[in-house]
Scaffold this motif. Structure first.
Motif: not given
Ligand code: ADP
Length: 478
Positions: A212-235
């Motif tokens: 399911n590629f329609n997930v909104e990973l950008g919504e899950l911002k919380s810790y800067s570490e997780i933001d980084t993970i999310m940015k990579n995952a989004e890419q």
């Protein structure tokens, strides 16, 4: 232990340890201080009173004389008041009064009594038996050199102290229990809050795994570490989306390309159907056309297969050292008949002898595509010039023609699969639109680059740069 690898369990464990440890230390400290304070106070109390009594008993030559019924009463009262027993012992170690009335007139032999009779105090706390013990000498009042007429032995029960400490400890335990419960509840809740974003990330990635590629990973911002993970995952997700899209596009392009010759064949065949007297010449011509379309279909399939094979990456490379000059001359020899047919002149130009590590069949396919294109998209009387040059790191191949050229807006697309500038013309020349994308893929597998420059009606130049040694180019030159 797998459970302890859980972030949440770790947070809970560390927080609880950090909370419980100080509580336990404070508990022990308070209880033991309280207990020793009580005992010390009791000791001082008893000692003071006992000293007063010992002084009062020193008013006569002997202890027996001094021990009037009145004073005996005081001793009894005093012993009772401190929950203990008092012995009055004369200078011969004989017990002349026992508040318990048990050992009257017996001789009391102990080191403590002996040393008291020679003038030293003795005090002891026996914690195991909950007893405070004192032995004090009785000095004769007014005697200059400290004559001792006897000793007072006192033992006092301190078990009540234990009880009192226990009740304080119990009170503390109750409070500590309540604090602990609050702590556990707080820690469990906080750990839940802390771990929630991580859990959310893992849920989303699970959904990704389910396709399911329609997930909104950008919504899950919380810790800067997780933001980084999310940015990579989004890419990564974007990359997958692109891949999926390009795959869909590719499949639809392939179907379309494969269907085109089929449609032509069908039309050609239909044109013969139901006609009785087809002239022999026309019959021949239609069959010829059908044969051409079949040929075209198989060219497309061949190109597709080459592409699929290239998709396997550079692992499948079969590298050997090749003399590039001979390699090009050989290729020109093979293409010359086609060029002559199209009245295009082939020119070979070499600035030096070059040998390089390449996959010969693959590179041959790539360069053939370039030279064939230069011949195909040319004009009668035109030329194709292939030149070879090298420096210490790379060799350069240039395929230049003075043919029809490529418009600027099309130039950036020519390496895309199935892209053709002029569909009709390309079809006429048997092109599949895959030639340049295959060439580019092969050159990339050689860690090389390919560039195209063109001007409409003036001609086109493809420049290829490939490392002499088959190693990835890590820097510097573009
Ligand atoms: P094709 O099989 O159609 O030749 P290619 O991928 O080899 O497909 O080329 C893509 C398109 O680029 C061609 O259809 C053509 O329009 C254009 N092209 C390629 N090489 C040249 C050239 N040397 N001169 C002009 N146009 C060219």
């Amino acid at each position: 232990m797998k459970l302890f690898k859980s972030l949440r369990i770790r947070i809970i464990a560390f927080a609880l340890a950090a909370g419980i440890l100080p509580i336990a230390v404070i508990h022990l400290l308070v209880v033991s201080t309280y207990e020793s304070r009580l005992i010390e106070q009791r000791r001082i109390d008893i000692l003071q009173r006992l000293s007063v009594i010992a002084r009062q008993l020193g008013d006569e030559e002997t202890l027996a004389e001094s021990l009037t019924p009145e004073k005996t009463e005081t001793l009894n009262w005093y012993a009772d008041a401190y929950g203990g027993r008092v012995l009055a012992i004369d200078e011969n170690c004989r017990i002349i009064h026992d508040t318990y009335h048990m050992d009257q007139n017996r001789v009391c032999v102990s080191d403590a009594v002996f040393s008291a009779l020679s003038g030293s105090d003795y005090q002891n706390y026996r914690s195991g038996e909950d007893l405070l013990e004192f032995v004090l000498p009785v000095y004769l009042e007014g005697a200059a050199e400290g004559t001792v007429t006897g000793a007072l032995v006192m033992s006092s029960d301190t078990s009540w102290i234990r009880g009192s400490v226990r009740s304080v400890a119990n009170g503390m335990l109750l409070a500590e229990g309540i604090i602990l419960i609050l702590l556990i509840l707080g820690v469990v809740y906080v750990s839940y809050l802390l771990v929630r974003p991580v859990k959310a990330v893992s849920d989303e990635i699970d959904r990704l795994n389910e396709g399911n590629f329609n997930v909104e990973l950008g919504e899950l911002k919380s810790y800067s570490e997780i933001d980084t993970i999310m940015k990579n995952a989004e890419q990564m997700v974007d990359h997958y989306r692109d891949l999926e899209e390009s795959q869909e596009l590719f499949v639809s392009n392939v179907s379309h390309e494969l269907r085109t010759p089929m449609t032509s064949i069908r039309v050609l065949a239909d044109s013969m159907k139901g006609q009785d007297n087809i002239p022999e010449a026309m019959y021949q011509e239609i069959l010829e056309d059908i044969s051409n379309e079949v040929e075209r279909e198989s060219t497309i399939i061949d190109d597709l297969l080459s592409m699929v094979r290239l998709g396997k990456g550079s692992d499948s490379m079969n590298i050997s050292t090749v003399n590039i000059n001979d390699f090009i001359l050989d290729m020109l020899r093979r293409i010359r008949p086609i060029a002559e047919e199209k009245k295009v002149e082939l020119i070979y130009e070499s600035f030096r002898q070059v040998s390089a590590d390449v996959d010969e069949p693959k590179l041959s396919q790539a360069v053939t595509n370039l030279i064939e294109n230069a011949v195909k998209y040319n004009k009668p009387g035109g030329f194709v010039k292939v030149s070879i040059d090298a420096d210490h790191e790379y060799f350069y191949l240039k395929v230049a023609d003075n043919g029809i050229g490529i418009p600027d807006d099309a130039l950036e697309h020519v390496f895309e699969r199935f892209y053709r500038v002029d569909k009709a013309r390309s079809r006429e020349t048997g092109g599949t639109g895959l030639g340049l994308s295959i060439a580019r893929a092969i050159i990339l597998q050689h860690y090389g680059v390919i560039k195209a420059e063109s001007e409409v009606d003036q001609g086109t130049t493809f420049t290829v740069r490939i490392p002499l040694k088959h190693v990835r180019d890590t820097g510097g030159r573009g």
